[in-house]
Each structure stands twice: as structure tokens, then as C-alpha cells.
Design a protein around this motif. Sequence first.
Motif, PDB file in Angstrom:
ATOM      1  N   THR A  87       0.816  -1.217   0.000  1.00 33.84           N
ATOM      2  CA  THR A  87       0.000   0.000   0.000  1.00 33.84           C
ATOM      3  C   THR A  87       0.848   1.266   0.000  1.00 33.84           C
ATOM      4  O   THR A  87       0.330   2.346  -0.295  1.00 33.84           O
ATOM      5  CB  THR A  87      -0.912   0.031   1.241  1.00 33.84           C
ATOM      6  OG1 THR A  87      -0.103  -0.047   2.429  1.00 33.84           O
ATOM      7  CG2 THR A  87      -1.896  -1.123   1.224  1.00 33.84           C
ATOM      8  N   TRP A 110       2.828   1.369  -4.037  1.00 35.44           N
ATOM      9  CA  TRP A 110       2.039   0.967  -5.198  1.00 35.44           C
ATOM     10  C   TRP A 110       2.283   1.873  -6.391  1.00 35.44           C
ATOM     11  O   TRP A 110       2.039   1.480  -7.544  1.00 35.44           O
ATOM     12  CB  TRP A 110       0.544   0.987  -4.850  1.00 35.44           C
ATOM     13  CG  TRP A 110       0.042   2.360  -4.482  1.00 35.44           C
ATOM     14  CD1 TRP A 110      -0.037   2.892  -3.242  1.00 35.44           C
ATOM     15  CD2 TRP A 110      -0.421   3.372  -5.381  1.00 35.44           C
ATOM     16  NE1 TRP A 110      -0.521   4.187  -3.289  1.00 35.44           N
ATOM     17  CE2 TRP A 110      -0.768   4.513  -4.586  1.00 35.44           C
ATOM     18  CE3 TRP A 110      -0.584   3.449  -6.759  1.00 35.44           C
ATOM     19  CZ2 TRP A 110      -1.267   5.684  -5.147  1.00 35.44           C
ATOM     20  CZ3 TRP A 110      -1.076   4.626  -7.316  1.00 35.44           C
ATOM     21  CH2 TRP A 110      -1.423   5.722  -6.514  1.00 35.44           C
ATOM     22  N   TRP A 111       2.788   3.079  -6.139  1.00 28.94           N
ATOM     23  CA  TRP A 111       3.018   4.025  -7.222  1.00 28.94           C
ATOM     24  C   TRP A 111       4.081   3.549  -8.213  1.00 28.94           C
ATOM     25  O   TRP A 111       4.214   4.116  -9.301  1.00 28.94           O
ATOM     26  CB  TRP A 111       3.413   5.385  -6.656  1.00 28.94           C
ATOM     27  CG  TRP A 111       4.285   5.338  -5.440  1.00 28.94           C
ATOM     28  CD1 TRP A 111       3.893   5.437  -4.141  1.00 28.94           C
ATOM     29  CD2 TRP A 111       5.706   5.181  -5.415  1.00 28.94           C
ATOM     30  NE1 TRP A 111       4.986   5.351  -3.299  1.00 28.94           N
ATOM     31  CE2 TRP A 111       6.108   5.196  -4.057  1.00 28.94           C
ATOM     32  CE3 TRP A 111       6.679   5.045  -6.406  1.00 28.94           C
ATOM     33  CZ2 TRP A 111       7.432   5.057  -3.662  1.00 28.94           C
ATOM     34  CZ3 TRP A 111       8.011   4.910  -6.023  1.00 28.94           C
ATOM     35  CH2 TRP A 111       8.371   4.915  -4.671  1.00 28.94           C
ATOM     36  N   TYR A 148       3.771   0.990  -9.808  1.00 27.78           N
ATOM     37  CA  TYR A 148       2.924   0.513 -10.913  1.00 27.78           C
ATOM     38  C   TYR A 148       2.792   1.584 -11.984  1.00 27.78           C
ATOM     39  O   TYR A 148       2.789   1.276 -13.192  1.00 27.78           O
ATOM     40  CB  TYR A 148       1.553   0.131 -10.359  1.00 27.78           C
ATOM     41  CG  TYR A 148       0.516  -0.166 -11.409  1.00 27.78           C
ATOM     42  CD1 TYR A 148       0.387  -1.442 -11.950  1.00 27.78           C
ATOM     43  CD2 TYR A 148      -0.349   0.839 -11.867  1.00 27.78           C
ATOM     44  CE1 TYR A 148      -0.575  -1.719 -12.919  1.00 27.78           C
ATOM     45  CE2 TYR A 148      -1.307   0.576 -12.832  1.00 27.78           C
ATOM     46  CZ  TYR A 148      -1.411  -0.697 -13.355  1.00 27.78           C
ATOM     47  OH  TYR A 148      -2.353  -0.956 -14.324  1.00 27.78           O
ATOM     48  N   VAL A 149       2.670   2.856 -11.571  1.00 33.60           N
ATOM     49  CA  VAL A 149       2.503   3.954 -12.517  1.00 33.60           C
ATOM     50  C   VAL A 149       3.710   4.045 -13.454  1.00 33.60           C
ATOM     51  O   VAL A 149       3.556   4.187 -14.674  1.00 33.60           O
ATOM     52  CB  VAL A 149       2.300   5.282 -11.761  1.00 33.60           C
ATOM     53  CG1 VAL A 149       2.234   6.453 -12.743  1.00 33.60           C
ATOM     54  CG2 VAL A 149       1.038   5.223 -10.912  1.00 33.60           C
ATOM     55  N   SER A 150       4.915   3.949 -12.874  1.00 35.48           N
ATOM     56  CA  SER A 150       6.118   4.076 -13.708  1.00 35.48           C
ATOM     57  C   SER A 150       6.247   2.910 -14.676  1.00 35.48           C
ATOM     58  O   SER A 150       6.656   3.092 -15.831  1.00 35.48           O
ATOM     59  CB  SER A 150       7.365   4.164 -12.820  1.00 35.48           C
ATOM     60  OG  SER A 150       7.546   2.960 -12.100  1.00 35.48           O
ATOM     61  N   PHE A 189       6.133   8.764 -11.555  1.00 35.65           N
ATOM     62  CA  PHE A 189       5.200   8.153 -10.612  1.00 35.65           C
ATOM     63  C   PHE A 189       3.857   8.882 -10.529  1.00 35.65           C
ATOM     64  O   PHE A 189       3.049   8.576  -9.650  1.00 35.65           O
ATOM     65  CB  PHE A 189       5.847   8.075  -9.228  1.00 35.65           C
ATOM     66  CG  PHE A 189       7.217   7.458  -9.271  1.00 35.65           C
ATOM     67  CD1 PHE A 189       7.372   6.139  -9.674  1.00 35.65           C
ATOM     68  CD2 PHE A 189       8.343   8.194  -8.962  1.00 35.65           C
ATOM     69  CE1 PHE A 189       8.633   5.563  -9.748  1.00 35.65           C
ATOM     70  CE2 PHE A 189       9.603   7.632  -9.035  1.00 35.65           C
ATOM     71  CZ  PHE A 189       9.755   6.317  -9.434  1.00 35.65           C
ATOM     72  N   GLY A 190       3.634   9.839 -11.420  1.00 37.33           N
ATOM     73  CA  GLY A 190       2.352  10.508 -11.478  1.00 37.33           C
ATOM     74  C   GLY A 190       2.055  11.328 -10.229  1.00 37.33           C
ATOM     75  O   GLY A 190       2.922  11.576  -9.383  1.00 37.33           O
ATOM     76  N   ASP A 191       0.803  11.724 -10.120  1.00 39.90           N
ATOM     77  CA  ASP A 191       0.366  12.535  -8.987  1.00 39.90           C
ATOM     78  C   ASP A 191      -0.057  11.592  -7.863  1.00 39.90           C
ATOM     79  O   ASP A 191      -1.238  11.386  -7.585  1.00 39.90           O
ATOM     80  CB  ASP A 191      -0.800  13.437  -9.409  1.00 39.90           C
ATOM     81  CG  ASP A 191      -1.128  14.471  -8.338  1.00 39.90           C
ATOM     82  OD1 ASP A 191      -0.366  14.576  -7.365  1.00 39.90           O
ATOM     83  OD2 ASP A 191      -2.143  15.173  -8.486  1.00 39.90           O
ATOM     84  N   THR A 192       0.933  11.014  -7.178  1.00 39.94           N
ATOM     85  CA  THR A 192       0.695   9.992  -6.161  1.00 39.94           C
ATOM     86  C   THR A 192       1.355  10.394  -4.843  1.00 39.94           C
ATOM     87  O   THR A 192       2.009  11.435  -4.744  1.00 39.94           O
ATOM     88  CB  THR A 192       1.270   8.630  -6.607  1.00 39.94           C
ATOM     89  OG1 THR A 192       2.706   8.743  -6.694  1.00 39.94           O
ATOM     90  CG2 THR A 192       0.729   8.219  -7.970  1.00 39.94           C
ATOM     91  N   ILE A 193       1.215   9.533  -3.843  1.00 43.62           N
ATOM     92  CA  ILE A 193       1.813   9.799  -2.533  1.00 43.62           C
ATOM     93  C   ILE A 193       3.328   9.760  -2.578  1.00 43.62           C
ATOM     94  O   ILE A 193       3.982  10.167  -1.612  1.00 43.62           O
ATOM     95  CB  ILE A 193       1.307   8.806  -1.476  1.00 43.62           C
ATOM     96  CG1 ILE A 193       1.583   7.358  -1.912  1.00 43.62           C
ATOM     97  CG2 ILE A 193      -0.175   9.012  -1.206  1.00 43.62           C
ATOM     98  CD1 ILE A 193       1.227   6.322  -0.858  1.00 43.62           C
ATOM     99  N   ALA A 194       3.913   9.310  -3.684  1.00 43.25           N
ATOM    100  CA  ALA A 194       5.376   9.282  -3.786  1.00 43.25           C
ATOM    101  C   ALA A 194       5.955  10.684  -3.623  1.00 43.25           C
ATOM    102  O   ALA A 194       7.039  10.848  -3.049  1.00 43.25           O
ATOM    103  CB  ALA A 194       5.795   8.694  -5.132  1.00 43.25           C
TER     104      ALA A 194
END
Length: 580
Positions: A89, A92-93, A95-97, A479-484
Motif C-alpha cells: 500500500t 504501489w506508485w 505501478y505507474v512508472s 510516478f504521477g500525482d501519487t503519494i510518492a
Amino acid sequence: MADPTTSRSRADERTSAAGARRARTLPRWHYLVALAAGAANTLSFAPTPHGGWLELALFAFFFAWLTRSTGWKSAALTGGAFGFGNFVTGVWWLYVSMHFYGGMAAPLAAAAVVLFSLYLAIYPAFAAVLWSFCAGHARNGTADDRAPFSPTWHGALAFASAWAIGEWLRGTVFTGFPWLASGYAQVDGPFAGFAPVAGVYGVGWMLALTAALIVQAFTQLAALRRASVAGKARPGGAGGTAGVSGAAAGTQLTNARAALPGVFALALIAAGLLLQLAHWTLPANAPLTVRLLQGNVKQEMKFEESGMRAAIDMYQQMITSKPADLIVTPETAIPVFVQQLPAPFASAVRNFSDSTGSAVLFGALGATVTPEGQLVDYTNSLFGVTPGSRDVYRYDKHHLVPFGEFVPWGFRWFVNLMNIPLGDFFRGAPVQKPFIVHNQPVSVDICYEDIFGEEIARSIRESATPAGVLVNSTNLAWFGDTIALDQHLQIARMRSLETGRPMLRATNTGMTAAIDADGKVLGRLKPYTIGSLDVTVQGTSGSTPYVTSGNNTVLAVSLLLLAFGFAFGPGIKRRRDTDK
């Protein structure tokens, strides 16, 4: 000939013990609860404000749940389930890359995240096993013991030490991945004050110890309460007032001893809060005016020819729009080899630097030119231009990203599943010279190099000119607009706490931010916008204890305590059981 009665008795004992072992087998829901607790622990990290307090509560629950284990195997499964829930959890970001930007099929990208999380879960599982042995738990619980956990001081210390060793190994083995190290959630939590003393792993050590002591105190007080209720239920004989008074005094003394671990846990929390008021470094040199640029270049356009030209033109305009002592671009903001820089960009930046007194750090690709004119040994680099000097500063990234910047042995097939350019880079030296800006040494790093606190501390400790300001140039558009984005900013704040130095972050899409020497955010840009952050930062000098010793302190203490627990834990438990 053996006595038949004795043989029968021993057989009955073995049968009874085997039945007790079967009775004590943990149900599957035990591990599902551990997994859920690990998933909830992700909420302790950014962007949750003050998540360190939530993390303390969850770690206390995790340790209490771990004490239900009946041996090293169930301890491993409990720790592994907690870790898997946290990692799957929390990262998971990735996955975006792999899917959106790497072009990997969605099922394969999802499977890769799950497998990677399972690998990361090995380390908390290992820590749980290490605790189980070194606390005497795995070797000393009897088969018919319905409550195998025996709270001890050395057991709490073993848990803290095993947890720190597990996290350190995760941050070291196979180049390391210390993302979501438990100490990061504490940058706004009760244990942040320990960061300059022992680093992120030391903060995690304090967190784990405090959680274990809280559980120990509640366990001991609950046991005393049960014993007291059982004693009152027994038929009593005639007794005098003196006997009653003596029993009451003995009960009070026992209660005080049982509560002592809780008192010590509160003292650790108070120490962590008070240490945040301490200053380990001093202001040095004049403050610097800084401009941190955020171009918000779409990742899918970054390496297309039209996108490259647009990015170069945009950053040329952003750099030269306004002077500052230091101007920083994101990682590979100029997505070409430095030998192939467009002449208009190079001359514009040079003239701007000379005329305004501005120093400029820009990200580009480096390479070595062979006598035949070929470019080899590609590097992910930062180049610096200073006013009045023809020399160009260069920093080459040392800690490369597996699968993104180098291909681990045997995994070429995996990289071929993605469409990521330039998968192999040449490493820079572990310690490189700082960039000098108006007499202020600046230590730079690229991308996720700033998640390795020991390497940042080493660059300060071993430099002939120790830096007073840290700069991170990165591109998290993968990693997009994520919690990263929030997590990486939190990690950068930990580096400031550990070193007592301000950290400047120039990112492509966010979080572009300036952090002071106390880990406080001075300013940030909204993610996924184009802009520049103008701030003034004060560099520092001096060394925190962590800069001086790195991770050696927490590793030495942890190994010593684990060795003590492994060697003497069984004897301590036997003496405790004998005294009962």
C-alpha cells in the motif's frame, strides 16, 4: 529394562505436549490482522500530518500481536504479513512508472509490485525471527504455555534492535531500498529529536523500543490485576491488620515495578520532544537567495525531439528571467548530452551568470568522449556555472536506480518489457566535491540518492570542504500525482534533521520545496504546475553526531543487545519463572 509406568508417563507427556502445540497454532485471521495493521501503517507517512503518533500506536499493536506468536515460524509470518501490508500500500506508485510510462502490461506491472512488496516483507519477517530468538521467546516457550510471551526488558530491547537491523539491511542489500523506513514518519512525530543523534534507523529503534515497553507495561499490569482478582477469590484465613498492610504495600511495590516500562516509554517520548529544541550546527556564511525551478514537463514528451526543444527553451527562459545567488533546475531538465547543448542555451546561461552574479545548477546527461569522438559512459549529472569562471562544475549520480539507470544481472528480460530509454549509466564517485556558491559549499545529489542518509552524511564527513547546504534535483514524473511526491519530501526533511543543514529540492512535477536546518518546510510549489520557488536559506557548519558516526552507532548498539539477549535471555527467563 525401562519401568513401564515411567515410559507410559513420558509418552502421555509427549502426547499432551503435541496436543498443546496443535491447540496453540495461530488461526489464519491472525496474519490477516497483521497485514491490515501494516496497511494502516502506510497512513503514518506523508501526506498524513503528525503521523508519527499514529505510527507509535500501530507499532504497539504490532508488537502486541507479534507476542501472540508461538515460535519463530509464526513470528516470521506475522512480521512478514505486517511488512507486506505496509509495502504493497505504500509503494504501489511503482505501478505507474512501469505501466503508464514504461509500457508494461497492467497485469505484469501489478504482479511486479506485489512480488517486490513480498521481497521487502522479508526484512520485517527477519526482524521478527531475530526478536523471537534473541528475546528467548522461540527457544523458551513451553508447548503447553498458553501465553508464550514473557515481558522482559531485554525482550523490548531485542525487538528495537532486531527492527533496526532489519531496516538497515533493507536499505543496504542489493543497493538498498529504505523507502518507508519507520523513522521517516517521525519527522513531525515524538522521536524526531533523535534523528541528529542516530539517524533514521535510530529513530526507528526508539519507536520500536517505546512501543514494546508500552506493551510490556500493559501486559504486566494486566497480569497483576488477574492475580489480584484470583487472590481475592480464594478463601482467606484469619489475618491481622499488619498482614493486610504488608500485603497492600507489597502490591503497591509490584504495581510500581510493572508500570516502570511505561514510565520509561514516556521518558523516551519526552526526550525525543525535548531534543527537537537542540541545535547541533551553527549558521555559516551569508544567507543565499535561491530560485528552484519546476517545469512540469510531461514524461511522455521528455525524450521526444519536439518535447526536448520545448523543455530547453522553457528552462532557458526560466533561468534567465530573474537573478539569484543559486538557481537550480530539476534532474535532466535539459534532456541532452552536455556536449550537445544548443549554443543559444549555453551562451544565454553563461552571459546571465556573468552579468547578474547568479550561479546555475542544471540537470543534463553526461558522457565521456573517446578519441574517435564517440560518447561513452553515460551519466545522470548536474552541471554548475558560476559567474566569472570558465570552469563548469559537474556532479555524476553515484547511487543508481535499478532497472531505471542500470540493469541488475539476470534481469535484462524484465527491462525489455518496458520502454524506458537509457537503461544503463556509469556511476560517479561516492564522495564528490561540493559546488561553491558565494563561498558557501553546496552538496548536491540526484533523484532518490537522498533516501540514503549514510551517503549524505558521508559526503559531508569526508569532504575537504564540508557543505553547508544540501540540494536534491529530481524528476518524479515517472510516478504521477501519487503519494510518492509527499513521501519523498518527508524523506528530504529527515536528511535535514540528520545533518542539521537546509535541503533544497528542484523537481520536474513536485514536490519542489525548501527545507531549513530544523526540517521545517520554508516553502513549496504546488505539484504539476510551472513555476519557481524563491526563498532565502541560511547555510550551517558543524557536525551532528549522526554525520560524525553515520549508522555505526545504532548498528553497534543493536548487535550488542541482540548478542546479549541471545546469550543470556534463556537464563533470565528461567530465573524469572523460578521466582514466580
